[in-house]
Design a protein around this motif. Structure first.
Motif, PDB file in Angstrom:
ATOM      1  N   LYS A 226      28.538  30.109  47.473  1.00  0.00           N
ATOM      2  CA  LYS A 226      27.203  30.114  47.993  1.00  0.00           C
ATOM      3  C   LYS A 226      26.889  31.633  48.454  1.00  0.00           C
ATOM      4  O   LYS A 226      25.944  32.002  48.171  1.00  0.00           O
ATOM      5  N   THR A 227      27.681  32.172  49.221  1.00  0.00           N
ATOM      6  CA  THR A 227      27.390  33.562  49.784  1.00  0.00           C
ATOM      7  C   THR A 227      28.674  34.436  49.566  1.00  0.00           C
ATOM      8  O   THR A 227      29.902  33.712  49.566  1.00  0.00           O
ATOM      9  N   ALA A 228      28.377  35.994  49.456  1.00  0.00           N
ATOM     10  CA  ALA A 228      29.444  36.730  49.354  1.00  0.00           C
ATOM     11  C   ALA A 228      30.406  36.519  50.445  1.00  0.00           C
ATOM     12  O   ALA A 228      30.096  36.320  51.687  1.00  0.00           O
ATOM     13  N   GLY A 229      31.846  36.260  49.981  1.00  0.00           N
ATOM     14  CA  GLY A 229      32.818  36.406  51.194  1.00  0.00           C
ATOM     15  C   GLY A 229      33.212  34.776  51.584  1.00  0.00           C
ATOM     16  O   GLY A 229      34.291  34.579  52.366  1.00  0.00           O
ATOM     17  N   ASP A 230      32.445  33.839  51.156  1.00  0.00           N
ATOM     18  CA  ASP A 230      32.907  32.507  51.233  1.00  0.00           C
ATOM     19  C   ASP A 230      34.057  32.226  50.343  1.00  0.00           C
ATOM     20  O   ASP A 230      34.558  32.831  49.644  1.00  0.00           O
ATOM     21  N   LYS A 231      34.709  30.933  50.612  1.00  0.00           N
ATOM     22  CA  LYS A 231      35.947  30.525  49.983  1.00  0.00           C
ATOM     23  C   LYS A 231      35.884  30.631  48.552  1.00  0.00           C
ATOM     24  O   LYS A 231      36.638  31.040  47.669  1.00  0.00           O
ATOM     25  N   GLY A 232      34.388  29.777  48.029  1.00  0.00           N
ATOM     26  CA  GLY A 232      34.461  29.909  46.758  1.00  0.00           C
ATOM     27  C   GLY A 232      34.358  31.236  46.002  1.00  0.00           C
ATOM     28  O   GLY A 232      34.946  31.562  44.720  1.00  0.00           O
ATOM     29  N   ASP A 233      33.633  32.306  46.644  1.00  0.00           N
ATOM     30  CA  ASP A 233      33.596  33.494  46.369  1.00  0.00           C
ATOM     31  C   ASP A 233      34.913  34.244  46.326  1.00  0.00           C
ATOM     32  O   ASP A 233      35.250  35.179  45.413  1.00  0.00           O
ATOM     33  N   LEU A 234      35.587  33.975  47.352  1.00  0.00           N
ATOM     34  CA  LEU A 234      37.014  34.763  47.633  1.00  0.00           C
ATOM     35  C   LEU A 234      38.198  34.325  46.413  1.00  0.00           C
ATOM     36  O   LEU A 234      38.934  35.060  45.955  1.00  0.00           O
ATOM     37  N   TYR A 235      37.914  33.047  45.846  1.00  0.00           N
ATOM     38  CA  TYR A 235      38.613  32.585  45.103  1.00  0.00           C
ATOM     39  C   TYR A 235      38.290  32.640  43.541  1.00  0.00           C
ATOM     40  O   TYR A 235      39.008  32.495  42.416  1.00  0.00           O
ATOM     41  N   SER A 236      37.165  33.697  43.413  1.00  0.00           N
ATOM     42  CA  SER A 236      36.485  33.649  42.215  1.00  0.00           C
ATOM     43  C   SER A 236      36.864  35.255  41.630  1.00  0.00           C
ATOM     44  O   SER A 236      37.442  36.171  42.408  1.00  0.00           O
ATOM     45  N   VAL A 237      37.125  35.591  40.228  1.00  0.00           N
ATOM     46  CA  VAL A 237      36.963  36.724  39.844  1.00  0.00           C
ATOM     47  C   VAL A 237      35.610  37.508  39.911  1.00  0.00           C
ATOM     48  O   VAL A 237      34.441  37.218  39.259  1.00  0.00           O
ATOM     49  N   ASN A 238      35.498  38.575  40.723  1.00  0.00           N
ATOM     50  CA  ASN A 238      34.387  39.345  41.118  1.00  0.00           C
ATOM     51  C   ASN A 238      34.669  40.726  40.855  1.00  0.00           C
ATOM     52  O   ASN A 238      35.408  41.096  39.982  1.00  0.00           O
ATOM     53  N   ASP A 239      33.309  41.143  40.749  1.00  0.00           N
ATOM     54  CA  ASP A 239      33.404  42.508  40.191  1.00  0.00           C
ATOM     55  C   ASP A 239      33.924  43.572  41.201  1.00  0.00           C
ATOM     56  O   ASP A 239      33.042  44.503  41.752  1.00  0.00           O
ATOM     57  N   VAL A 240      35.085  43.705  41.296  1.00  0.00           N
ATOM     58  CA  VAL A 240      35.894  44.472  42.268  1.00  0.00           C
ATOM     59  C   VAL A 240      37.112  45.091  41.411  1.00  0.00           C
ATOM     60  O   VAL A 240      37.449  44.444  40.277  1.00  0.00           O
ATOM     61  N   PRO A 241      37.880  46.193  41.823  1.00  0.00           N
ATOM     62  CA  PRO A 241      38.995  46.745  41.390  1.00  0.00           C
ATOM     63  C   PRO A 241      39.995  45.575  41.087  1.00  0.00           C
ATOM     64  O   PRO A 241      40.271  44.845  42.144  1.00  0.00           O
ATOM     65  N   HIS A 242      40.734  45.483  40.078  1.00  0.00           N
ATOM     66  CA  HIS A 242      41.742  44.306  40.006  1.00  0.00           C
ATOM     67  C   HIS A 242      42.923  44.775  39.685  1.00  0.00           C
ATOM     68  O   HIS A 242      43.589  45.900  39.272  1.00  0.00           O
ATOM     69  N   GLY A 243      44.071  43.957  40.464  1.00  0.00           N
ATOM     70  CA  GLY A 243      45.226  44.428  40.420  1.00  0.00           C
ATOM     71  C   GLY A 243      45.845  43.781  39.143  1.00  0.00           C
ATOM     72  O   GLY A 243      45.186  43.147  38.354  1.00  0.00           O
ATOM     73  N   ASN A 244      47.006  44.276  38.703  1.00  0.00           N
ATOM     74  CA  ASN A 244      47.888  43.563  37.621  1.00  0.00           C
ATOM     75  C   ASN A 244      48.781  42.591  38.097  1.00  0.00           C
ATOM     76  O   ASN A 244      49.400  42.608  39.239  1.00  0.00           O
ATOM     77  N   VAL A 245      49.043  41.456  37.344  1.00  0.00           N
ATOM     78  CA  VAL A 245      49.855  40.400  37.515  1.00  0.00           C
ATOM     79  C   VAL A 245      51.149  40.536  36.405  1.00  0.00           C
ATOM     80  O   VAL A 245      50.521  40.349  35.176  1.00  0.00           O
ATOM     81  N   ALA A 246      52.343  40.608  36.822  1.00  0.00           N
ATOM     82  CA  ALA A 246      53.483  40.795  35.734  1.00  0.00           C
ATOM     83  C   ALA A 246      54.404  39.771  35.818  1.00  0.00           C
ATOM     84  O   ALA A 246      54.558  39.015  36.978  1.00  0.00           O
ATOM     85  N   LYS A 247      54.785  38.981  34.423  1.00  0.00           N
ATOM     86  CA  LYS A 247      56.219  38.243  34.885  1.00  0.00           C
ATOM     87  C   LYS A 247      57.297  39.206  34.601  1.00  0.00           C
ATOM     88  O   LYS A 247      57.463  39.802  33.606  1.00  0.00           O
ATOM     89  N   VAL A 248      58.326  39.053  35.472  1.00  0.00           N
ATOM     90  CA  VAL A 248      59.266  40.001  35.730  1.00  0.00           C
ATOM     91  C   VAL A 248      60.654  39.345  35.661  1.00  0.00           C
ATOM     92  O   VAL A 248      61.017  38.409  36.590  1.00  0.00           O
TER      93      VAL A 248
END
Length: 407
Positions: free
Chosen positions: A132-154
């Motif tokens: 609904k609004t920026a920073g709510d739980k749904g927004d927090l769990y979404s892929v937003n237009d912010v810098p993204h980290g990398n996820v690796a299988k190690v």
């Protein structure tokens, strides 16, 4: 020769047509559809079905019996049929990540019009996010237009377990282009899970990306291990083959030569040898849910100089060395455990954080442990939320705990 050419020509034409048909089929049906008021409409085409239902965690929870006592499971609602199209619209939903599946004449089915799904042990469910609004739980769990980290299988070798094992490692945005050294959070899953649980069901990368981008938590490396000491990796991704996962599958098969907690220094050593990390106790944190909460409890207890921040999420806490007791009935605390906890708290960890839902089947276990800590005068922080032993709570706990670290 001509027959071969004609066959190849037919194959070259037919395969793309078939692929295009698969690509575009069903695109006129929207399910789930998130409406402007944040209610959600589900649609399922089944002209010959007698009864179609939807089950999901957006419905009132129901209590069911399990080997661990009463647990909560998702409710069920009936869809209405018109000309072979079955539909159901929810009430207005709060911002959250939700999971669901259909039940068609008693048989569970995924939504054919929703490609987004998660695996939980051996079960798949579809998913959707309401925000609904920026920073709510749904927004927090979404892929937003912010810098993204990398996820690796190690993959790493564990001298303690004497096998190669796999873990998932999150590095924050900019890590590869920087010389900065970072602290590390070790994030552990529950029974039935593996190194894929927190990245998928827990939305760990999205939570960390969004928290870091908003300045709400420090940049950190997040290490998500596999807590099953006799397994190398997630099901189907190691030499054991494509076996069917089960809730306590890690207790069957080949017996491990050691334990998850005993091998954990192998994990820390590998990470600090292969990543740019700040070392020492003050730069390490550990937390986990359910079984992983129990592992976090035991690892921090067994290695009191390793972690300065400890988080127990709906933790299965054992007050003896075998790890078998889930209650503190009759004060089942052995002398070695008492001495280890005394040593741990004498070293004054910066944060000892316990969180659980008020209807969790491990609630009494955690209440008994808190009573013990109170009697001993050992400091901790406690958070209690609504609901039971569910990912909805564990995502909240990770979000809250991560913001408390390395300050």
């Amino acid at each position: 020769m001509k027959k071969t050419f004609l066959f190849l020509a037919f194959f070259a034409i037919f395969v793309p047509v078939f692929a295009q048909q698969a690509l575009f089929s069903g695109t006129d049906i929207i399910s789930p559809e998130i409406n402007p008021d944040n209610s959600v409409t589900f649609r399922f085409v089944a002209p010959k079905a007698v009864k179609v239902q939807v089950t999901g965690d957006f419905l009132p929870m129901v209590k069911t019996k399990s080997p661990f006592g009463e647990v909560e499971s998702a409710g069920v609602a009936d869809l209405k049929e018109e000309n072979g199209m079955w539909t159901y619209t929810t009430n207005v939903l709060e911002p959250e990540l939700y999971s669901y599946k259909f039940i068609v004449d008693g048989r569970e089915e995924l939504d054919p019009n929703n490609v987004y799904m998660n695996r939980d042990i051996a079960s798949y469910t579809n998913m959707f996010i309401v925000k609904k609004t920026a920073g709510d739980k749904g927004d927090l769990y979404s892929v937003n237009d912010v810098p993204h980290g990398n996820v690796a299988k190690v993959w790493y070798y564990s001298p303690t377990l004497q096998i190669n094992r796999r873990m998932t490692v999150y590095t924050p945005a900019g890590y590869e282009d920087s010389k900065e050294k970072l602290p590390v959070l070790y994030l552990l899953h529950g029974a039935g899970g593996d190194e894929d649980a927190w990245p998928t069901l827990g939305r760990a990368a999205q939570i960390m990306d969004n928290l870091i981008a908003s300045g709400k938590c420090k940049k950190m490396i997040v290490v998500m291990t596999n807590g099953n000491a006799n397994c190398e990796a997630a099901p189907g991704e190691w030499s054991a083959g494509m076996y069917k996962p089960s809730f306590m599958g890690h207790t069957t098969g080949k017996k491990p030569i050691s334990t998850m907690q005993a091998h954990f220094p192998d994990v820390v050593k590998y990470i600090e040898n292969h990543y740019r990390t700040l070392t020492g106790k003050k730069n390490r944190a550990i937390c986990g849910l359910s079984m992983g909460g129990g592992h976090s409890y035991m690892i921090s207890r067994d290695f009191p100089d390793m972690f300065n921040y400890i988080g127990l999420f709906s933790a299965a806490i054992a007050m003896n060395q075998e790890g078998a007791e889930l209650t503190m009935e009759n004060k089942s605390v052995d002398p070695k455990t008492e001495e280890q906890l005394k040593t741990l708290f004498a070293k004054k960890p910066a944060l000892y954080w316990i969180a659980i839902g008020n209807t969790d089947f491990l609630y009494k276990n955690n209440a008994d442990y808190r009573k013990y800590l109170d009697e001993k005068g050992y400091p901790y922080e406690y958070v209690e939320t609504d609901g039971g032993h569910i990912w909805r709570n564990w995502r909240i706990y990770l979000t809250t705990f991560a913001q408390r670290l390395f300050k």
